[in-house]
Structures are given as C-alpha cells and as structure tokens.
Design an enzyme around this catalytic site. Structure first.
Site, PDB file in Angstrom:
ATOM      1  N   GLU A  53      49.356  55.120  38.848  1.00  0.00           N
ATOM      2  CA  GLU A  53      48.338  54.167  38.411  1.00  0.00           C
ATOM      3  C   GLU A  53      48.974  53.000  37.642  1.00  0.00           C
ATOM      4  OE1 GLU A  53      44.213  54.472  35.753  1.00  0.00           O
ATOM      5  OE2 GLU A  53      45.653  56.134  35.794  1.00  0.00           O
ATOM      6  N   LYS A 122      39.237  51.363  40.495  1.00  0.00           N
ATOM      7  CA  LYS A 122      38.896  52.634  39.856  1.00  0.00           C
ATOM      8  C   LYS A 122      37.429  52.633  39.435  1.00  0.00           C
ATOM      9  CE  LYS A 122      40.674  55.609  36.114  1.00  0.00           C
ATOM     10  NZ  LYS A 122      41.764  55.730  35.107  1.00  0.00           N
ATOM     11  N   CYS A 178      43.089  58.351  39.207  1.00  0.00           N
ATOM     12  CA  CYS A 178      43.129  59.214  38.024  1.00  0.00           C
ATOM     13  C   CYS A 178      41.791  59.857  37.675  1.00  0.00           C
ATOM     14  CB  CYS A 178      43.695  58.441  36.842  1.00  0.00           C
ATOM     15  SG  CYS A 178      44.337  59.549  35.548  1.00  0.00           S
TER      16      CYS A 178
END
Length: 656
Positions: A53, A122, A178
């Site tokens: 990430e 994200k 994540c």
C-alpha cells in the site's frame, strides 16, 4: 500437447507478492526499488506482482500526503515506471496517493507493459488506534469519476473494477487495499461473485504481537470463502518507526491453502512466488452450487470488466509449489496422526450407529491377513468397546483358498486371537472345487487354468459363507473393500467381496489404510499383541491370493500410490488426464518416469469409467474425507454404461 511441461499449459498462473525497501517521502527511490522487483518477477516468469500500500510514496507519510510535491512526485514516479517497464512481460499493482477533483485517494494502480490498466481507490479508511487515514484520504466509493487522467494516460477509476487477462482462461483480478479485508463484508466477496478468481491486497499493516497469525486467518479464510486466490503484500523495511514497526509480511493463499510466504523482518527486498491453480478454483465454484446461488442473490452488485494482456511465458516451466505424492495422506507427521485418528473415529462411529439402528449384537467378518480386512477388524473391535459388548461377539473367519499363503494365514490367526474375536477357519477349497466341477471349469479336471472365473469362484464362496454365517448367528457382515479397489473395479461383483451389510472402508483409499494401521500400531488403542500383528500385516505385499504362485494386485491394476493420486485429482477436481499426469510427474518423477505415469493413468481411466455398475450397487458406508466417496447416494453419480473415450483421447496429449 504443445508445452506439456509448462505450468501455464495446465491452468496454473505464477504470481508474486513483493516487499521492497522504501524511503519515506522519496518517490524516485521507491520507483527504482519497485522496478527492480518487477524485473525479478518477470525473470521468474510471473504474470503479476503485487506491491504494498502506498509503496511509491511510503505509507507512513502522515500529513506529508497533503504536500503537493509528494503527490506530484508519486504521479511522476508512476509515469516513469510505465516507461521503464514498457517491454516487461508482467502486470503489477503499485500503491500511490492520487488527487481527483480536489480530493485525495489511497490507490492501487494496475500497470502492464507501459499501459495504465486501471486505478482502484481504497474504500475503508481506518481511523482508530494507531491509524489516522481519515485525516488524509477520502473513501473510494464516494468518488464521482469513473475515469481519470493519471501519469499521462486515461484509465478506468473506481472500486467496481475487475480485470480480465485475455491470455489465460479463468484469470480475473480484483483489487482491494488493506483495511478493505478487515471489515465484515470485504469488497472482494462481491468481486468473487462477479467472477474474480484472483484477489490482490496492497497493504501497509504494521506489526504487533500475534498479528501475523491473524493475517493468515483473514487471508486464508477469505480465499476459502471466495473460492479464490488471495495475494497479500504488507509494508516492510524503510517505513517510519516513529511509533510503529513493520515486518514485510506477504502471503499467497489458494482456497484456504497457503501457497507462498515471505520471510518476516527481512533486511532486504523480497519477492515471494506462488503457482496458483486456477482450474482448482473454477472446479470448486462449478461444483459448489451455493456459490452460484450467492452470485444470483447479489447480482445487483455491478462491476465493470477491464481487459488487459500479458504475454504468457512459453517453453518448459516446472511448478515451484510442492505437489504431495499422497494427496489423501498429510506429509506432516502431527497432521497425519490427527487425520488417522479422525478417520478411525468416523469409521467406528459409523459402525456403532448402524449396529444400534439394527439392534445387531454380533459382527461377521472375513480376515485374510491383508491390509483391508485388518483395518476393518480393528474398527469392529473398537465398535464393540464403544457399545460395551464383548469382542468375542466379533465372529472372525479366515477362509484359505487355492493360493492362500502360510504367511497371511498365520497373520490372520495372530490378529484374530490378539483382538479377542471368536476366530474360526473355513477351508473353501472343497466348495469351490464343487462349483468349478458344476460349471465344467478345466481346473476341476486337473488343468492349471487360473482365469477370472477361477478367481471369482473363490471370492464369491467366501462372501457367500459370510452371509450365511450372519444368518445363522444373527449378525451383520462387515465389508472390507477400500476406496481404491472400488475406483478400479477391483472387486468381485454382487456375490463377492463387493457386497456386505455395511462397509467401514469404502471411502478410505489404500494408501491411507496403510497409515491408519501404522497409527493404531503406535497408539495405545490396543495391546502389544495386536500391535505386533499389525506391524506384520504392514510388511506384507498386497495380493488377492487367488492364483497359485506370486500374485500382485499392483502388477495388474497399477501402483496404488499412483492410482490414489489419479483418483484424487479426477474425482475431487475433475482434472483432465493431461493435467493429472503433469501433477503426477512433478510429485513422482523421482520414482516413476512419464511413460509409466501415462501407462498406469490409462489403466485407471479404463477401469474407473467402465466399472461404474459395481459402484451403483455398493453397500452403505461412512464418508471420511473431502477427497470424496464413490457412493451413488453421495459424492459420485455416473451412468453405469458410460465409456472412457473422452478421457482416453485427452490421454494422448501426454508425451509417450
């Protein structure tokens, strides 16, 4: 078949998870580290590499993400990366901050041979404990744009993207970042229902005590729930340790099975490679009809499909992953012991339940001194213990025929006595000879004709005696034939060893039975006398002992270790013979050459697909393993008059 020895010819894809060494706020340095690992992945013939990430900027920049120099620098690094990797036969996912409409998103960019294929922001931004992402970034699902200009190219943008690889059937990629995995319903759950078979997670994920185990649980369970491959790459060396620490943990799972893992706390950049079996994922989705039902229920979750292209490596390319020689038998001793105990308990529980249901107090069993009847006998003994009945209620008979050896006869007696069964011997030769006379067989006239009739008369006579003994004593005949023999049609139909009142071994393969007996011999289940008898059985060659002289079952039907391997992959996954041979070659090439593997696979295909009529009329038996059973009421339903033609045609693809 062209490129038979290449993993890409058999539904596999080599994938990589990368953990570069980064510098906080230094996109140029991070670019170079990323490109170097991409080149290494390409040299290793991987199709996709997944990086951590925000890897181009580093994750621990905090409020530096609101500095234009860093955001512009990350975009410029992406632009240079695209130019530098234009001729690299590899796709990669890299992380960077992206500004869209005055808002900042934590993004993953899919790049491939100079093309920016797509950008995924994200969704879930952690803002608890040590995390403060909500201060810098905007949730991806709130973005209004579905296309953006980035690094000089226009690309699809959004959380609703799946990427389909043109060159490899079944390779459909979804990307999450994540925390997206940490929520109750990860985005990848819906993506899998939309067809994604490969899920990539670009993660930072600092390390605290026990977190690596939790990552394994999350990734493994999500891959199993989605029937997908899951690639997870976490940040490592170079991230700021102002308040946190980083272990660079990267893993690849395939439907709950760990395929590859990086070394944690490494002091250098790492690349972990895994060969993912796409066929396995597609096979399980096709069989597990509830996956399709879930897909239909959530059809309102719309995704956009983006096609991309990566040249698939050509030529010989062996698998990096280990293929177990005995798929029914765990290689780890502790896991194997646990498996053996569980199988044994299932067999005992099945027999106990049947005895209670029928009110039966006695069991009738034929004991040859070989593997199968030995395992069935010790199951009977433990069932009697569970029911608090005397083991003398096991009426065990050894029935020597024309080819019974002194060794197996003595082993049968040793075992029956040691177990505490009521043991007797019935010589079946007179009744067999009478039948051979009645039907006019040449053996009855003194000629040494040992054909299938000669063998089946003996097998049938034994079973006939057992059923009449069960009638006479009010007992139940316990079958002994195993899964391997049922698969190969290696049983005398109807009046022979094919039939019983209840068969405790019917879904246990021959290779596992050997370990089951070995486990019992080393456990505290039975006395020392029983253990000695079991060890003797394990040292005896497998033979039906129906023909005078040395008669080996494996010389006729093939090595059981190979045939159990073939059975597992054909029954459990429905793989083509060519793929099964490719896997067998990887697992067994130290012992069997490819021509032998091809030969015995051909024997298996003919016997398996042309002996269904025997399995269509098999007795009840407990299923013990996920590898399947062959009960017509359970895992396997097939036409009794089917042929093996299609499978034998595919067999021709295997180099002779």
């Amino acid at each position: 078949m062209k490129d038979f020895f290449s993993l890409y010819s058999h539904g596999f894809a080599r994938l990589a998870v990368a953990t570069p060494v980064v510098r906080v706020g230094d996109p140029q340095y991070n670019l170079d580290a990323t490109v170097e690992l991409m080149r290494e992945a390409a040299r290793e013939k991987a199709l996709l590499a997944v990086f951590p990430e925000l890897g181009l900027s580093a994750y621990t920049c905090d409020d530096l993400f609101h500095q234009q120099a860093l955001v512009h620098g990350a975009e410029e690094a992406l632009s240079i990366l695209l130019r530098k990797t234009r001729n690299l036969p590899l796709a990669a996912l890299v992380g960077l901050p992206v500004a869209v409409d005055g808002l900042l998103y934590n993004c993953a960019a899919l790049v491939c041979q100079g093309r920016l294929v797509g950008v995924v922001p994200k969704i879930y931004l952690p803002n608890y404990r040590e995390f403060y992402e909500g201060r810098q970034f905007t949730p991806g699902h709130t973005a209004r744009q579905n296309e953006i200009r980035l690094a000089g190219q226009v690309a699809p943008f959004g959380t609703d993207l799946v990427f389909r690889l043109s060159e490899l059937k079944g390779f459909v990629l979804h990307v999450e970042i994540c925390e997206d995995l940490w929520v109750p319903v990860p985005p990848s759950s819906f993506a899998a229902l939309a067809g994604a078979t490969v899920i990539a997670n670009l993660s930072a994920s600092n390390v605290v005590i026990g977190k690596d185990g939790y990552r394994h649980q999350l990734v493994g369970n999500q891959s199993a729930r989605c029937l997908a491959a899951y690639l997870y790459s976490a940040a490592g060396l170079g991230e700021s340790t102002t308040d946190l620490a980083w272990d660079g943990h990267a893993v690849i799972y395939e439907n709950g099975t760990l395929v590859a893992e990086s070394k944690r706390f490494a002091d250098a950049a790492q690349l972990a490679l895994g060969d993912v079996d796409l066929d396995r994922l597609l096979a399980d989705r096709m069989r597990q009809n509830t996956f399709g039902a879930s897909m239909r229920r959530h059809a309102d979750q719309a995704f956009r499909t983006v096609e991309f292209s990566v040249p698939v490596p050509r030529g010989r390319l062996s698998l990096e992953r280990k293929i177990e020689k005995l798929p029914y038998v765990p290689s780890d001793p502790r896991t194997r012991d646990a498996r053996c105990e569980e199988v044994y308990r299932i067999q005992v529980q099945g027999l106990v339940t049947r005895m209670r249901a029928t009110g039966t107090k006695r069991l009738v069993i034929g004991v040859s001194g070989g593997l199968d009847s030995t395992q069935a006998l010790i199951v009977c003994a433990r069932a009697m213990d569970e029911l608090k009945l005397p083991r003398a209620n096991i009426l065990a008979f050894t029935m020597p025929g024309f080819a019974t050896s002194t060794r197996t006869r003595s082993q049968a007696w040793q075992l029956m006595r040691a177990v505490g069964a009521t043991a007797e011997e019935i010589d079946i030769r007179p009744s067999c000879l009478q039948m051979l006379k009645d039907i006019g067989h040449p053996f009855a006239k003194g000629r040494k004709v040992y054909d299938v009739t000669f063998e089946n008369v003996q097998a049938g006579e034994r079973t006939s005696h057992l059923f009449r003994l069960a009638n006479f004593h009010g007992g139940m005949v316990v079958g002994t034939g195993d899964l391997s023999e049922l698969a190969l049609g290696w049983a005398t139909y109807g009046v022979g060893d094919h039939m019983s009142h209840y068969n405790v071994n019917a879904s246990v393969p021959k290779t596992l039975i050997q370990f089951l007996i070995g486990w019992v011999a080393e456990s505290d289940e039975f006395s020392a006398d029983v253990k000695r008898a079991l060890r003797r059985v394990l040292e005896t060659e497998i033979s039906p002992e129906l023909v005078p002289g040395r008669q080996s079952s494996e010389a006729t039907v093939g090595p059981y270790e190979l045939q159990d391997f073939n059975l597992y992959y054909i029954l459990r996954f429905g793989y083509s013979p060519a793929k099964v041979a490719f896997l067998a070659w990887h697992a067994w090439r130290g012992k069997y050459r490819l021509p032998a593997i091809r030969k015995w696979l051909g024997v298996f295909l003919k016997r398996f697909f042309q002996n269904q009529f025997k399995r269509s009329a098999m007795p009840n038996a407990p299923k013990v393993g996920s590898g399947g059973s062959l009960s017509p009421r359970g895992d396997w339903r097939a036409p009794a008059d089917g042929t093996a033609t299609a499978w034998l045609e595919d067999l021709k693809k295997i180099p002779a």
